[in-house]
Design an enzyme around this catalytic site. Sequence first.
Site, PDB file in Angstrom:
ATOM      1  N   VAL A 167     -16.284  14.900  10.199  1.00  0.00           N
ATOM      2  CA  VAL A 167     -15.242  14.772  11.223  1.00  0.00           C
ATOM      3  C   VAL A 167     -15.628  13.712  12.248  1.00  0.00           C
ATOM      4  O   VAL A 167     -14.809  12.887  12.665  1.00  0.00           O
ATOM      5  CB  VAL A 167     -14.986  16.132  11.913  1.00  0.00           C
ATOM      6  CG1 VAL A 167     -14.128  15.953  13.160  1.00  0.00           C
ATOM      7  CG2 VAL A 167     -14.316  17.095  10.950  1.00  0.00           C
ATOM      8  N   ILE A 219     -15.358   9.914  10.961  1.00  0.00           N
ATOM      9  CA  ILE A 219     -14.053   9.345  10.630  1.00  0.00           C
ATOM     10  C   ILE A 219     -13.127   9.400  11.843  1.00  0.00           C
ATOM     11  O   ILE A 219     -12.862  10.467  12.377  1.00  0.00           O
ATOM     12  CB  ILE A 219     -13.409  10.122   9.456  1.00  0.00           C
ATOM     13  CG1 ILE A 219     -14.342  10.076   8.244  1.00  0.00           C
ATOM     14  CG2 ILE A 219     -12.048   9.554   9.125  1.00  0.00           C
ATOM     15  CD1 ILE A 219     -13.960  11.022   7.159  1.00  0.00           C
ATOM     16  N   GLU A 264     -10.080  10.028  12.850  1.00  0.00           N
ATOM     17  CA  GLU A 264      -8.880  10.606  12.243  1.00  0.00           C
ATOM     18  C   GLU A 264      -7.595  10.016  12.806  1.00  0.00           C
ATOM     19  O   GLU A 264      -6.613   9.825  12.095  1.00  0.00           O
ATOM     20  CB  GLU A 264      -8.846  12.138  12.450  1.00  0.00           C
ATOM     21  CG  GLU A 264     -10.005  12.886  11.821  1.00  0.00           C
ATOM     22  CD  GLU A 264     -11.233  12.907  12.730  1.00  0.00           C
ATOM     23  OE1 GLU A 264     -11.152  12.341  13.851  1.00  0.00           O
ATOM     24  OE2 GLU A 264     -12.254  13.464  12.324  1.00  0.00           O
ATOM     25  N   ASP A 277      12.967 -23.305   6.512  1.00  0.00           N
ATOM     26  CA  ASP A 277      14.136 -23.948   5.934  1.00  0.00           C
ATOM     27  C   ASP A 277      14.784 -24.787   7.028  1.00  0.00           C
ATOM     28  O   ASP A 277      14.672 -24.470   8.214  1.00  0.00           O
ATOM     29  CB  ASP A 277      15.106 -22.874   5.431  1.00  0.00           C
ATOM     30  CG  ASP A 277      16.305 -23.481   4.730  1.00  0.00           C
ATOM     31  OD1 ASP A 277      16.087 -24.322   3.841  1.00  0.00           O
ATOM     32  OD2 ASP A 277      17.436 -23.113   5.066  1.00  0.00           O
ATOM     33  N   ASP A 290      17.271 -18.557   5.893  1.00  0.00           N
ATOM     34  CA  ASP A 290      18.505 -17.780   6.035  1.00  0.00           C
ATOM     35  C   ASP A 290      19.300 -17.660   4.747  1.00  0.00           C
ATOM     36  O   ASP A 290      20.194 -16.836   4.651  1.00  0.00           O
ATOM     37  CB  ASP A 290      19.411 -18.399   7.117  1.00  0.00           C
ATOM     38  CG  ASP A 290      19.785 -19.846   6.813  1.00  0.00           C
ATOM     39  OD1 ASP A 290      19.283 -20.379   5.797  1.00  0.00           O
ATOM     40  OD2 ASP A 290      20.562 -20.434   7.575  1.00  0.00           O
ATOM     41  N   ASP A 350      15.976 -18.738  -0.021  1.00  0.00           N
ATOM     42  CA  ASP A 350      14.728 -18.501   0.715  1.00  0.00           C
ATOM     43  C   ASP A 350      14.083 -17.162   0.361  1.00  0.00           C
ATOM     44  O   ASP A 350      12.904 -16.941   0.643  1.00  0.00           O
ATOM     45  CB  ASP A 350      14.991 -18.507   2.232  1.00  0.00           C
ATOM     46  CG  ASP A 350      15.476 -19.845   2.725  1.00  0.00           C
ATOM     47  OD1 ASP A 350      14.991 -20.867   2.206  1.00  0.00           O
ATOM     48  OD2 ASP A 350      16.350 -19.877   3.609  1.00  0.00           O
ATOM     49  N   ASN A 390     -11.532  13.566  19.313  1.00  0.00           N
ATOM     50  CA  ASN A 390     -10.998  12.429  18.561  1.00  0.00           C
ATOM     51  C   ASN A 390      -9.478  12.323  18.616  1.00  0.00           C
ATOM     52  O   ASN A 390      -8.925  11.235  18.707  1.00  0.00           O
ATOM     53  CB  ASN A 390     -11.424  12.518  17.093  1.00  0.00           C
ATOM     54  CG  ASN A 390     -12.892  12.190  16.893  1.00  0.00           C
ATOM     55  OD1 ASN A 390     -13.592  11.847  17.845  1.00  0.00           O
ATOM     56  ND2 ASN A 390     -13.371  12.323  15.671  1.00  0.00           N
ATOM     57  N   ASP A 404      -9.275  11.281  22.997  1.00  0.00           N
ATOM     58  CA  ASP A 404      -9.380   9.844  22.736  1.00  0.00           C
ATOM     59  C   ASP A 404      -8.030   9.187  22.470  1.00  0.00           C
ATOM     60  O   ASP A 404      -7.806   8.040  22.829  1.00  0.00           O
ATOM     61  CB  ASP A 404     -10.275   9.584  21.511  1.00  0.00           C
ATOM     62  CG  ASP A 404     -11.737   9.741  21.852  1.00  0.00           C
ATOM     63  OD1 ASP A 404     -12.037   9.983  23.022  1.00  0.00           O
ATOM     64  OD2 ASP A 404     -12.569   9.624  20.931  1.00  0.00           O
TER      65      ASP A 404
END
Length: 871
Positions: free
Chosen positions: A286, A289, A291, A333, A612, A616, A706, A710
Site C-alpha cells: 500500500v 503504490i 493509489e 491544413d 477541418d 485530414d 494516500n 494527500d
Amino acid sequence: MNFHSEPIDHVLESLQSNPEQGLSQSSAESKLRQYGENRLREKKRKSNLSRFFDQFKDVMILILLLAAAVSFVVACVEKNPKEFFEPALILLIVVVNAILGVFQESKAEKALDALKSLSAPHARVIRDGKEQVIDAAQLVPGDIIRLEAGDFVPADARLISSASLKSEESALTGESVPSEKDAQAEVEENAPLGDRANMVFSGCSITYGTATAIVTATGMDTQMGKIAGLLDSEEDGATPLQQKLAQLGKYLGFMALAACAVIFVVGLMNDIPALEIFMTAVSLAVSAIPEGLPAIVTIVLSIGVQRMVKRNAIIRRLPAVETLGGASIICSDKTGTLTQNRMTLVKAWIDGTDQPEDISTKNSDGIRKLLSFGTLCSEGSVTFDGDKVQHIGDPTETAIVLAAHNNGATKEALLQQFPRVNALPFDSDRKRMTTIHTMGGKTIAIVKGAFDVMAERCISGDLKKAAEINRQMSEKALRVLAVAWRELKEVPQELDPDTLERELHFMGLVGMIDPPRPEAKKAVEVCRIAGIIPVMITGDHIITASAIARDLGILEKGDRAITGSELDAMTDEELDAQVEGIRVYARVSPENKIRIVKAWQRKEQVVAMTGDGVNDAPALKAADIGCAMGITGTDVAKGAADMTLTDDNFATIVDAVREGRGIYANIKKVVGFLLGTNIGEVITVFAAMLLWHKTPLLSMQLLWINLVTDSLPAIALGMEAVEKDIMNHPPRPKNEGLFAHGFGVRTVLQGFMFGLLSLVAFYLGDKLTGELAGGQTMAFMVLALSQVVQAFNMRSERSLFKIGFFGNKTLNKAALTSLVLVLVVLFTPLASAFGLIRLSWEMYLMALGLILTPFVVMELAKAFGAIKSRH
C-alpha cells in the site's frame, strides 16, 4: 483498373454497362451480392463493461488487488469482522478509480458515423433503360447515374458526359474553389485526386452543371472508403504521459514485490508470525503504490479541460492535454485553418492605369465600374443575416459580387438598372462567360474569363500592360479574371460563342485569393518563439500554398515547398533525410499526410495536426494530437481528432499549447509530491521492520494518508497558475523523462526526509508511551501533516517568500480540509478503528516541530541553489 486514365469505352466495357440502358435489374442484384452495399464498414466498438475491465490492466492496480486479497485472507483466518475494513477500503478505492476512468477516458468512435452521414441517401440511376431514384446503398459498379447542381455524389464515378460541371471537393482534396470537371478530359495515370477532372467522388457535392457518369467504386472501395479504412487501421497510441506513468507503475510494482520478499525473509529469520508478516507486506504494498495517482492525474487533466473550454478548445481525450503541451511540430491544413476558406477579391486593375488598386469600400470610379460589370456577368450572389455574409454559388463570382456590394453596387440594383436579356454560361472549354444587358438604350455584352483566352478576342486596350499585371497577380497566388465588353446592334436570336465573344473592348483584371486568417500570422510567430515548427500540408496548388506560407511566416528563406507527386517519389529514408527542411506540402493525398506525420514522429517529435476536412481525418488520428476545426470542420475530422477548436482560430492552438505546458508542469508537481510521500512511507515501513521488527503504520492508516490526506492537496497543486513566460522556452524533448533535470533525485531525497522524520516520530512515540500504538500514532500524525506542508513547498521551484505563501486559494482550502480530516481520525472515536491512541501535549509539540521541518529544509535548498528554478 485506373478508371480516370482509361478511355470511356474501355471503362464501360470493363464494368459491363451501357450509357443509354444502364444495368439490368438482375445484373445490378448480382453485382450487389458481389460487391456488397454502398456503405462504409463500421469498426466494432468497446462496450462500457470492456472499458471498465481495461482499467484493471494497470500494474499499480493489480498489486493493490493482490494486497486486498492478502488482507482478506488474513481477515478470514483471524475471523475478526474489523479486519475486513482494510480489504473493503482497498476494493472500494479500486472500483471508484475504474468507474472514473470509464467516464473520463472513454472515447466515442464517431469518425465512421460522420463519414456515413456524408454519403448521399438517394441516387438517380438508369436501369433497364429507365431513370429511377433508388437508395444510394443499392448502387453497384457499372450503374449509370445522373448528377446536377446541389446533388451529393453517391459513389466514385467516371464522367460519360458533362455540361459546365463543377464539384465541391475541398473536404477531400483541400481545394478552396470547386473543381472544374470535364468528361472529355485526358488524365494521366498517376494524377493526384485534385487533377482527375473526369472523375467525381463519393461524399462530394455538385455546385454547377449537369453530368451523366458510370459508377466505378462503392462503399469501402471509394476514396471516402479508403479514408475510412485508414481511420480503421490507425490505432490510438498511448500519449507520453500514459507511457511514463505505466512505466512508473511497473517500477513501483517491482520495488514493492522486492521489498515484500525482503520483509518475508527478515520476518521468518526473526520468528515473526506468518500472519503478522502478511499484514506488514500489505502495508508495504500500500505504501509503495500511489493509489490515488491515476485518479488525481485524471482530475488535474479534467481541470485543464475546463480551462481550455473557456479558451475555445474542447478536449475529447484527457491525456491529449499533456501531449499538446509537448507539441514540437504543428502540421496544419491551409484551407479553412490558416485561411478563411472564402475567396476574397483583393486587387483590381483598370485598363489605362499603372498599378492595381487594393479593394476597399471606397474604390475609384473606374474600379467600381469594373466590379459592376463583373457582378452583372456572374451567377453567384451574396445574402446578409446581420453581420453574417452567406455566399451562394461559385466562390470566385461571389467574391466579385461582395466587392461591388461593399462599394455601394448591389447585384439586385445593378440587374434592375441594367436588365439581363440573355446569357452564355461558363464552360471549361471556353473558360469564359457572357451576359447580355440593356444599358441606356444600348445592348451590351459583358464577357468574363481567364486572361489568356480573353486577350486574343480583344480589339482595344493595353494588352501588353494587362499581361504584365496578370503575371504579377498570378505570382502572388491570386486567381485572376479578365472583364471585357462589346456593343451589339441587337439581341442575337442564337447565342454563338465565336460570334458573340469577339471584337471585345478590354476593361480590366480582378485578382482574388482565399486570404490568411488575420490572427494566424501572430500565432505562427508565437509558435516559433516557443520552439514549435509550423508545417503547411494542403491539397491546393504549390504556388498558392507557398505564397500563403510566406505571408504567414511558415515558409522562410532556405525552406522548401514540394508537391505530393514529389513526395510519392521519395522513399521513407529519403523523406526522413529531407523532412526537417520542408515547410510546405502541396497537392497531397491522405496517405501523404500520414507519411509526413510519421516522418516527424520518427525524428522523436511530438506532432500536432490541425485540419477541418475529411482528407485530414487519418492524419489527425495518426498524429500525437489531432486538432479539428469546430465551425468549418467536418464531422469526420472532429470524430478523429483529440481536440476541437470551437472558434476555428489557429491562434487558439497557441493558447492550448500554453495550457498544455502549464498542466504538464502541474502534473509533474503532483507526481513528485505523491511519489515523495510514498517513498517516505516505504522507507518508514521497511526501515522500521529491519531495525525494530515492528510495523510503524497500518495499511489502513497509509491508505488514509494516500487517498484522503494527500489527494486533496495534490489536486489543488494541479490548479496552480501557469508560469507567465512558459511559452518563451522550447518544448521538452519527446524522450525526456518525467524526472529529468534532477527532479527524480530531489523526489527521492524528499522521500528520505519524510522517512527519517516518520522513523524519528515512531521511535519517540514507541519509547515515550511504551506502546506500539503510540509510535504508530506519532508516525501517522507527522507523516500525514508534514506532507500537507510539503504541498506548499511543491508549488514552485522559487521560494515561497517570493511567490507568496497562500497564492493558491484552492490549496489553502485543501490543506485546511486535510488538517481537519487528520484531526478527526486522531481525536474522535474513529481513532480506535484506525489503531490510534491519545498522546501527551508534549508529544504533540514534538510532532509539530517534525511536521514543519520540510518547510525549513526546502527553503534552505532553494536559497542555496540545490533546487533551481526551471520551466
